[in-house]
Design a protein around this motif. Structure first.
Motif, mmCIF file in Angstrom:
data_model
loop_
_atom_site.group_PDB
_atom_site.id
_atom_site.type_symbol
_atom_site.label_atom_id
_atom_site.label_comp_id
_atom_site.label_asym_id
_atom_site.label_seq_id
_atom_site.Cartn_x
_atom_site.Cartn_y
_atom_site.Cartn_z
ATOM 1 N N ALA A 8 1.075 -1.159 0.058
ATOM 2 C CA ALA A 8 -0.097 0.027 -0.018
ATOM 3 C C ALA A 8 0.780 1.438 0.091
ATOM 4 N N ILE A 9 2.056 1.373 0.765
ATOM 5 C CA ILE A 9 2.845 2.226 0.790
ATOM 6 C C ILE A 9 3.529 2.505 -0.650
ATOM 7 N N PHE A 10 3.882 1.494 -1.229
ATOM 8 C CA PHE A 10 4.428 1.606 -2.518
ATOM 9 C C PHE A 10 3.320 2.161 -3.465
ATOM 10 N N THR A 11 2.262 1.585 -3.410
ATOM 11 C CA THR A 11 1.100 2.231 -4.338
ATOM 12 C C THR A 11 0.952 3.906 -4.100
ATOM 13 N N VAL A 12 1.042 4.269 -2.903
ATOM 14 C CA VAL A 12 0.698 5.819 -2.546
ATOM 15 C C VAL A 12 2.054 6.443 -2.994
ATOM 16 N N ALA A 13 3.147 5.942 -2.740
ATOM 17 C CA ALA A 13 4.386 6.459 -3.334
ATOM 18 C C ALA A 13 4.397 6.569 -4.781
ATOM 19 N N ALA A 14 3.949 5.532 -5.516
ATOM 20 C CA ALA A 14 3.750 5.531 -7.274
ATOM 21 C C ALA A 14 3.076 6.525 -7.551
ATOM 22 N N LEU A 15 1.724 6.810 -6.938
ATOM 23 C CA LEU A 15 0.811 7.599 -7.167
ATOM 24 C C LEU A 15 1.114 9.009 -7.095
ATOM 25 N N ALA A 16 2.058 9.267 -6.000
ATOM 26 C CA ALA A 16 2.333 10.652 -5.609
ATOM 27 C C ALA A 16 3.606 11.176 -6.863
ATOM 28 N N VAL A 17 4.376 10.259 -7.128
ATOM 29 C CA VAL A 17 5.384 10.240 -8.150
ATOM 30 C C VAL A 17 4.896 10.728 -9.342
#
Length: 234
Positions: free
Chosen positions: A78-87
């Motif tokens: 989930a953290i990876f998904t949110v980070a990918a979304l932000a980037v």
């Protein structure tokens, strides 16, 4: 026509018929050999079922043990998904608003004919837009694969519907609106699953409530949560 010319004509016709016959026989033999080889190879290849789920490669950094933050369990995926979304959101905003190609994309989205008259290569812009969408879809697919531990060919159908719903909910053409729409959609689904009692609650009905919210937004605010109202004076 003289006798000699008639003989040459008959000889030419015979040569032509013989060439066509040889070509036909050669093509038939080649096709038969190819079909036999194809059947032999097909019988030796193990094809996975179209409906089978394929394990997705796992990375310990992303799919390892869940993190505990203040009594809340957070999955690393989930953290990876949110980070990918932000980037992706930041890069997409920069591309659309700060690059020549991005501004050309905005011009084409507003009026393709006028953009073409201004010297913008509309066909190139369309190709870039599709390529950009494919890259973002690939990143979303990787996030889904890391989160679900497997992939299948139907995994993008519901996710695509949710993505379109989030974009409409936030406002078509607005990067921030798409992010806000996705956040609202996820919160609504979670709240509906947790707090709506009876037969209309639970995870079974979460998708229904998400689309109910979309319908309500389209009725009372058709431009979306962050979209600007467009007045057609024509």
């Amino acid at each position: 026509m003289t006798v000699g010319e008639a003989a040459k004509s008959r000889a030419g016709v015979q040569v032509g018929v013989r060439a066509v016959a040889v070509s036909a026989v050669t093509a038939a033999v080649t096709a038969e050999i190819g079909w036999v080889l194809f059947k032999l190879l097909i019988n030796k290849v193990e094809w996975p079922s179209a409906k089978a789920r394929i394990p997705f490669p796992q990375l310990d950094v992303v799919t390892g043990k869940a993190l505990q933050v203040g009594g809340v369990t957070i999955q690393r995926s989930a953290i990876f998904t949110v980070a990918a979304l932000a980037v992706c959101a930041v890069l997409l905003w920069f591309f659309i608003n700060r690059t020549r190609l991005g501004r050309g994309m905005q011009a084409v989205s507003q009026d393709p004919d006028t953009a073409r008259l201004m010297g913008i290569n509309v066909d190139r812009i369309i190709v870039v837009a599709f390529a950009l969408g494919a890259v973002l879809a690939a990143i979303a697919g990787v996030s889904q694969g890391l989160q679900n531990n497997n992939i299948d060919f139907r995994m993008g159908f519901l996710a695509g519907l949710k993505a379109f719903t989030a974009a409409v909910l936030g406002g078509i053409g607005n990067v921030y609106g798409a992010v806000v729409g996705g956040l609202v959609l996820g919160v609504v689904e979670a709240m509906a699953t947790q707090y709506i009692p009876g037969q209309f609650g639970g995870s079974t009905w979460k998708d229904v409530w998400a689309f109910v919210i979309l319908i309500l937004v389209l009725v009372f605010r058709p431009q979306g949560l962050l979209g600007a109202r467009v007045v057609d004076r024509a």
